[in-house]
Write a protein that holds these residues in place. Structure first.
Motif, PDB file in Angstrom:
ATOM      1  N   UNK A 268     -30.538  21.113 -64.693  1.00  0.00           N
ATOM      2  CA  UNK A 268     -29.944  20.130 -63.800  1.00  0.00           C
ATOM      3  C   UNK A 268     -28.462  20.428 -63.594  1.00  0.00           C
ATOM      4  N   UNK A 269     -28.037  20.321 -62.317  1.00  0.00           N
ATOM      5  CA  UNK A 269     -26.652  20.598 -61.956  1.00  0.00           C
ATOM      6  C   UNK A 269     -26.358  22.054 -61.678  1.00  0.00           C
ATOM      7  N   UNK A 270     -27.346  22.949 -61.841  1.00  0.00           N
ATOM      8  CA  UNK A 270     -27.093  24.388 -61.719  1.00  0.00           C
ATOM      9  C   UNK A 270     -27.291  24.870 -60.288  1.00  0.00           C
ATOM     10  N   UNK A 271     -26.435  25.792 -59.871  1.00  0.00           N
ATOM     11  CA  UNK A 271     -26.507  26.369 -58.522  1.00  0.00           C
ATOM     12  C   UNK A 271     -26.638  27.888 -58.560  1.00  0.00           C
ATOM     13  N   UNK A 272     -27.064  28.449 -59.685  1.00  0.00           N
ATOM     14  CA  UNK A 272     -27.273  29.873 -59.805  1.00  0.00           C
ATOM     15  C   UNK A 272     -26.086  30.566 -60.465  1.00  0.00           C
ATOM     16  N   UNK A 273     -26.177  31.868 -60.659  1.00  0.00           N
ATOM     17  CA  UNK A 273     -27.310  32.703 -60.247  1.00  0.00           C
ATOM     18  C   UNK A 273     -28.463  32.742 -61.256  1.00  0.00           C
ATOM     19  N   UNK A 274     -28.207  32.303 -62.492  1.00  0.00           N
ATOM     20  CA  UNK A 274     -29.242  32.427 -63.503  1.00  0.00           C
ATOM     21  C   UNK A 274     -30.179  31.251 -63.612  1.00  0.00           C
ATOM     22  N   UNK A 275     -29.805  30.093 -63.068  1.00  0.00           N
ATOM     23  CA  UNK A 275     -30.637  28.887 -63.131  1.00  0.00           C
ATOM     24  C   UNK A 275     -30.278  27.990 -61.961  1.00  0.00           C
ATOM     25  N   UNK A 276     -31.172  27.045 -61.667  1.00  0.00           N
ATOM     26  CA  UNK A 276     -30.999  26.195 -60.491  1.00  0.00           C
ATOM     27  C   UNK A 276     -31.605  24.821 -60.750  1.00  0.00           C
ATOM     28  N   UNK A 277     -31.093  23.819 -60.023  1.00  0.00           N
ATOM     29  CA  UNK A 277     -31.892  22.616 -59.793  1.00  0.00           C
ATOM     30  C   UNK A 277     -32.387  22.705 -58.356  1.00  0.00           C
ATOM     31  N   UNK A 278     -33.107  21.696 -57.891  1.00  0.00           N
ATOM     32  CA  UNK A 278     -33.801  21.867 -56.599  1.00  0.00           C
ATOM     33  C   UNK A 278     -32.833  22.080 -55.436  1.00  0.00           C
ATOM     34  N   UNK A 279     -31.823  21.228 -55.314  1.00  0.00           N
ATOM     35  CA  UNK A 279     -30.889  21.379 -54.194  1.00  0.00           C
ATOM     36  C   UNK A 279     -29.926  22.534 -54.427  1.00  0.00           C
ATOM     37  N   UNK A 280     -29.687  22.882 -55.714  1.00  0.00           N
ATOM     38  CA  UNK A 280     -28.864  24.048 -56.001  1.00  0.00           C
ATOM     39  C   UNK A 280     -29.520  25.328 -55.523  1.00  0.00           C
ATOM     40  N   UNK A 281     -30.858  25.394 -55.622  1.00  0.00           N
ATOM     41  CA  UNK A 281     -31.588  26.575 -55.156  1.00  0.00           C
ATOM     42  C   UNK A 281     -31.488  26.715 -53.643  1.00  0.00           C
ATOM     43  N   UNK A 282     -31.764  25.647 -52.912  1.00  0.00           N
ATOM     44  CA  UNK A 282     -31.728  25.741 -51.451  1.00  0.00           C
ATOM     45  C   UNK A 282     -30.305  25.997 -50.952  1.00  0.00           C
ATOM     46  N   UNK A 283     -29.321  25.394 -51.605  1.00  0.00           N
ATOM     47  CA  UNK A 283     -27.932  25.644 -51.207  1.00  0.00           C
ATOM     48  C   UNK A 283     -27.573  27.115 -51.415  1.00  0.00           C
ATOM     49  N   UNK A 284     -27.947  27.661 -52.586  1.00  0.00           N
ATOM     50  CA  UNK A 284     -27.618  29.056 -52.878  1.00  0.00           C
ATOM     51  C   UNK A 284     -28.368  30.008 -51.946  1.00  0.00           C
ATOM     52  N   UNK A 285     -29.626  29.690 -51.640  1.00  0.00           N
ATOM     53  CA  UNK A 285     -30.410  30.560 -50.766  1.00  0.00           C
ATOM     54  C   UNK A 285     -29.789  30.665 -49.378  1.00  0.00           C
ATOM     55  N   UNK A 286     -29.423  29.531 -48.821  1.00  0.00           N
ATOM     56  CA  UNK A 286     -28.839  29.565 -47.483  1.00  0.00           C
ATOM     57  C   UNK A 286     -27.408  30.078 -47.503  1.00  0.00           C
ATOM     58  N   UNK A 287     -26.701  29.896 -48.618  1.00  0.00           N
ATOM     59  CA  UNK A 287     -25.354  30.478 -48.721  1.00  0.00           C
ATOM     60  C   UNK A 287     -25.435  31.995 -48.677  1.00  0.00           C
ATOM     61  N   UNK A 288     -26.495  32.562 -49.277  1.00  0.00           N
ATOM     62  CA  UNK A 288     -26.669  34.018 -49.229  1.00  0.00           C
ATOM     63  C   UNK A 288     -26.882  34.514 -47.799  1.00  0.00           C
ATOM     64  N   UNK A 289     -27.303  33.599 -46.918  1.00  0.00           N
ATOM     65  CA  UNK A 289     -27.516  33.952 -45.513  1.00  0.00           C
ATOM     66  C   UNK A 289     -26.312  33.581 -44.646  1.00  0.00           C
ATOM     67  N   UNK A 290     -25.234  33.132 -45.288  1.00  0.00           N
ATOM     68  CA  UNK A 290     -24.020  32.811 -44.545  1.00  0.00           C
ATOM     69  C   UNK A 290     -23.959  31.402 -44.006  1.00  0.00           C
TER      70      UNK A 290
END
Length: 363
Positions: A268-290
């Motif tokens: 919980x509270x993680x935004x990557x790169x080694x761990x994520x919560x649900x919104x942290x994953x989607x935020x990081x994924x789209x950040x990788x796409x700019x």
């Protein structure tokens, strides 16, 4: 003459009667106690425990999103405070430079015997003293009025910045208190879930962990293997090849990032790169796409164009539960990649595994 009258009897009195009554009451109380014990809640079934654990995890995730929102606001307040302090320092330096220049000029005038009244006011040990005499300075027509005005303006600006900074400090303290409250709530929910799991027997706990391990293994396998391990309805929905975009678009890059995160733990509270919560994953994924997304589920749903379920395309954000407390990334064929809950890992799952709330397509 002695009296031969018998003493009057008093029924329902005396030691034996009172003792009997006491014993009767004690017996009734004991019977009630045993009856209450016999009516205590029975030990929950494994299915009930699992349902309660799922409920607690869902509530913990909702608290996590509130934590994420408060942390985002606290971080913003801290950045603003840092900016105010830096600007205050710059303006204070300029103010000191202006006062120094005015003092140098005043010293020269003093040596020449021409130190004006207005300048003496400006160099007072209490800067507010000459501010109260601003009208006088203007009337005096001193040739240093421009420098004095600049000093006065600098003092005003520095004072305003310090007031703003004090307000930001107050905001930051309030947000940190809010963070601590949400953190305590999350930890309490997770502790309650662990207590529920502790009520299972060793055999039941082993079965529960085996199911969890099987789900994790299926999720970390290829999409085809994950589909094969899913229930029949999900297998039917995922029977067609997943139309993951491969055109170099932003959606394709976001989906590729999500695939690369499969198997990483939920924290919980993680935004990557080694761990994520649900919104942290989607935020990081789209950040990788700019593309910059806000931090929480309930803000991400408004970050793009809303789409209906029958219009979903890979890369779309899909949201669940009435409070919009969970988000995943759609990958096609009725499936998504998401970070489910504490103790789990990022995985592939069918959209039907949770109550649908809506979807959006980041711009």
């Amino acid at each position: 003459m002695a009296s031969h009258r018998k003493p009057r009897q008093r029924p329902f009195s005396g030691g034996p009667v009172r003792t009997a009554a006491t014993l009767a009451l004690a017996g009734a109380a004991t019977a009630t106690a045993f009856e209450g014990t016999s009516q205590a809640d029975p030990r929950p079934t494994p299915a009930q425990v699992e349902a309660e654990v799922n409920r607690l995890y869902e509530e913990a995730e909702a608290a996590t999103e509130r934590y994420n929102g408060a942390k985002e606001q606290a971080d913003e307040a801290e950045r603003a405070l840092t900016g105010l302090r830096e600007e205050t320092a710059r303006k204070t330096d300029r103010l000191n430079t202006a006062r120094g220049a005015l003092g140098t000029l005043a010293a020269g005038q003093y040596r020449g015997g021409s130190l004006g009244t207005a300048v003496r006011l400006a160099l007072s040990s209490n800067p507010q003293e000459y501010l109260a005499q601003a009208a006088f300075i203007a009337r005096a027509g001193d040739r240093n009025a421009a420098g004095i005005t600049a000093v006065r303006r600098g003092l005003d600006e520095v004072g305003e910045l310090r007031t703003q900074a004090a307000g930001r400090v107050s905001d930051l303290r309030a947000k940190r208190d809010e963070l601590a409250g949400h953190k305590a709530e999350i930890q309490a929910k997770l502790a309650a879930a662990r207590q529920q799991l502790a009520r299972l027997t060793a055999e039941e706990r082993a079965a529960y962990e085996a199911r969890t391990a099987a789900a994790t293994a299926a999720a970390t396998a290829t999409p085809a293997a994950a589909s094969a391990a899913a229930p029949a309805p999900a297998r039917r929905a995922a029977s067609a090849p997943t139309p993951a975009p491969a055109d170099g678009s932003r959606a394709a890059r976001a989906v590729a990032f999500a695939y690369g995160a499969i198997g990483k733990p939920y924290v919980w509270g993680a935004t990557g790169p080694g761990s994520f919560d649900c919104s942290g994953l989607t935020q990081a994924a789209w950040r990788s796409a700019g593309v910059s997304l806000p931090r929480t589920t309930y803000t991400q749903i408004n970050a793009g164009r809303r789409v209906s379920r029958d219009q979903l395309a890979p890369g779309d954000l899909v949201f669940f539960y009435s409070g919009i407390t969970h988000v995943g990334m759609y990958i096609g064929s009725g499936q998504m990649i998401h970070a489910p809950r504490p103790g789990s890992t990022v995985r592939v799952a069918p959209l039907d595994s949770m109550p649908w709330a809506g979807a959006s397509r980041p711009a």
